[in-house]
Design an enzyme around this catalytic site. Sequence first.
Site, PDB file in Angstrom:
ATOM      1  N   THR A 205      -0.131  -0.204   6.737  1.00  0.00           N
ATOM      2  CA  THR A 205      -0.100  -1.147   5.613  1.00  0.00           C
ATOM      3  C   THR A 205      -0.086  -2.559   6.194  1.00  0.00           C
ATOM      4  O   THR A 205       0.357  -2.759   7.324  1.00  0.00           O
ATOM      5  CB  THR A 205       1.142  -0.914   4.728  1.00  0.00           C
ATOM      6  N   GLY A 206      -0.565  -3.523   5.409  1.00  0.00           N
ATOM      7  CA  GLY A 206      -0.554  -4.910   5.881  1.00  0.00           C
ATOM      8  C   GLY A 206      -1.955  -5.504   5.852  1.00  0.00           C
ATOM      9  O   GLY A 206      -2.807  -5.082   5.067  1.00  0.00           O
TER      10      GLY A 206
ATOM     11  N   GLY B 153      -5.354  -5.933   6.210  1.00  0.00           N
ATOM     12  CA  GLY B 153      -6.406  -4.964   6.483  1.00  0.00           C
ATOM     13  C   GLY B 153      -7.395  -5.384   7.551  1.00  0.00           C
ATOM     14  O   GLY B 153      -7.818  -4.579   8.391  1.00  0.00           O
TER      15      GLY B 153
ATOM     16  N   THR C 293       0.910  -1.141   0.000  1.00  0.00           N
ATOM     17  CA  THR C 293       0.000   0.000   0.000  1.00  0.00           C
ATOM     18  C   THR C 293       0.944   1.184   0.000  1.00  0.00           C
ATOM     19  O   THR C 293       2.138   1.003   0.195  1.00  0.00           O
ATOM     20  CB  THR C 293      -0.834  -0.054   1.309  1.00  0.00           C
TER      21      THR C 293
ATOM     22  N   ARG D 159     -14.559  -6.322  -1.527  1.00  0.00           N
ATOM     23  CA  ARG D 159     -13.850  -6.334  -0.223  1.00  0.00           C
ATOM     24  C   ARG D 159     -13.165  -4.968  -0.003  1.00  0.00           C
ATOM     25  O   ARG D 159     -12.491  -4.448  -0.877  1.00  0.00           O
ATOM     26  CB  ARG D 159     -12.823  -7.454  -0.206  1.00  0.00           C
ATOM     27  N   VAL D 160     -13.377  -4.408   1.160  1.00  0.00           N
ATOM     28  CA  VAL D 160     -12.734  -3.140   1.499  1.00  0.00           C
ATOM     29  C   VAL D 160     -11.740  -3.409   2.621  1.00  0.00           C
ATOM     30  O   VAL D 160     -12.060  -4.098   3.596  1.00  0.00           O
ATOM     31  CB  VAL D 160     -13.788  -2.107   1.964  1.00  0.00           C
ATOM     32  N   GLY D 161     -10.549  -2.863   2.490  1.00  0.00           N
ATOM     33  CA  GLY D 161      -9.524  -3.044   3.525  1.00  0.00           C
ATOM     34  C   GLY D 161      -9.547  -1.904   4.535  1.00  0.00           C
ATOM     35  O   GLY D 161     -10.511  -1.154   4.654  1.00  0.00           O
ATOM     36  N   ASP D 162      -8.442  -1.763   5.250  1.00  0.00           N
ATOM     37  CA  ASP D 162      -8.334  -0.753   6.312  1.00  0.00           C
ATOM     38  C   ASP D 162      -8.058   0.656   5.798  1.00  0.00           C
ATOM     39  O   ASP D 162      -8.369   1.651   6.466  1.00  0.00           O
ATOM     40  CB  ASP D 162      -7.167  -1.136   7.235  1.00  0.00           C
TER      41      ASP D 162
HETATM   42  N1  ASP Z   1      -3.795  -2.843   3.986  1.00  0.00           N
HETATM   43  C1  ASP Z   1      -4.103  -3.159   2.619  1.00  0.00           C
HETATM   44  C2  ASP Z   1      -5.451  -3.814   2.571  1.00  0.00           C
HETATM   45  O1  ASP Z   1      -5.766  -4.605   3.449  1.00  0.00           O
HETATM   46  C3  ASP Z   1      -3.109  -4.041   1.957  1.00  0.00           C
HETATM   47  C4  ASP Z   1      -1.667  -3.800   2.317  1.00  0.00           C
HETATM   48  O2  ASP Z   1      -1.315  -2.795   2.856  1.00  0.00           O
HETATM   49  O3  ASP Z   1      -0.857  -4.661   1.982  1.00  0.00           O
HETATM   50  O4  ASP Z   1      -6.192  -3.552   1.659  1.00  0.00           O
END
Ligand code: ASP
Length: 314
Positions: free
Chosen positions: A221-222, A224, A172, A199-202
């Site tokens: 990031t990571g 979500g 991200t 799908r919605v992430g964080d």
């Molecule tokens: N946080 C992002 C999501 O879950 C993905 C990521 O940062 O790798 O959409």
Amino acid sequence: MAIIIHGGADENVDQTDPVAPNHVDAKLAALREIIRDAWAALYSGKPALDVVERTVVALEDNPAFNAGYGAAIGAEGVELDAGIMDGRTGKFGAVTGITVVKNPIIAAREILETPYNLYQGIGANALAQEVARRRGLKCISARALETAYQRAKWERWKRRRNENPVKSSDGTVGVVAFDGTAIAAGTSTGGMTGKPKGRVGDTPLLGAGTFASADAGASATGEGEKIMQLGLTRYAVESLQRHRLSPQEAAESAIAALGAIGGRGGIIIVDNTARVGACTNAPLMTCAFMTAWMSASKVEAKEAVKGRSTADQE
Ligand code: ASP
């Protein structure tokens, strides 16, 4: 003044992977250019919110990052999420499921100026198109955002999805800036390779992927789903405020809390004394930063496993 940028937490750090070699070097080279421009803009007196928006645009435009052009491809194609917050006013703007422009952060910024916080789907895309036209930017199809690298990752996901349905985090981008008066934070992503449609992430959720107050701001990031469960960026900023932590201590404590619920990811933080912090428990997170206290910007590949980072100073 201070600014910190991340280019995402990477789960797959194999640079010899024949299908999709991790392009950490390309990310670090891009961050080196982007932090230079971002700092110049901040130093010239541009407000933190403007610097965050334009720096996220630069990251979205660069194919090395999972945002805008070069975004991870979901099960049915690219869908972009972005969020931006003004720590001075507490105003927040975000979009989800964007498929028609390469810079969702611009639409998120537009929403920040309205009484609303979050647009999704058809409404979000219509707004993104209108804003893009007004700014003289091209509207595109989601296919136009796909790079050969992300296509290769998607093809592999498709081949392996039955044997290994595990979500793979693809990174991200995020930016947090302090202009000497106010803090702003922004985050933009394509999410994860093979994510289900819708799908919605964080990233576009206030306090999960993006948060800013008068005291500090953060971008995450990571994974979500775990980041939202904790409300990672709000957790970090509030613990900094409550326990008088430095941004680095707050970043470390937030990532420890994320790890404690089984989550993997990374976070960057800036406070209103121009200090920065960054931490990850993913194998790697790329970031770059510059503060009024430093004589030159730093670009880093933080490696969680070995608990060290390889820094390179300009
Ligand atoms: N946080 C992002 C999501 O879950 C993905 C990521 O940062 O790798 O959409």
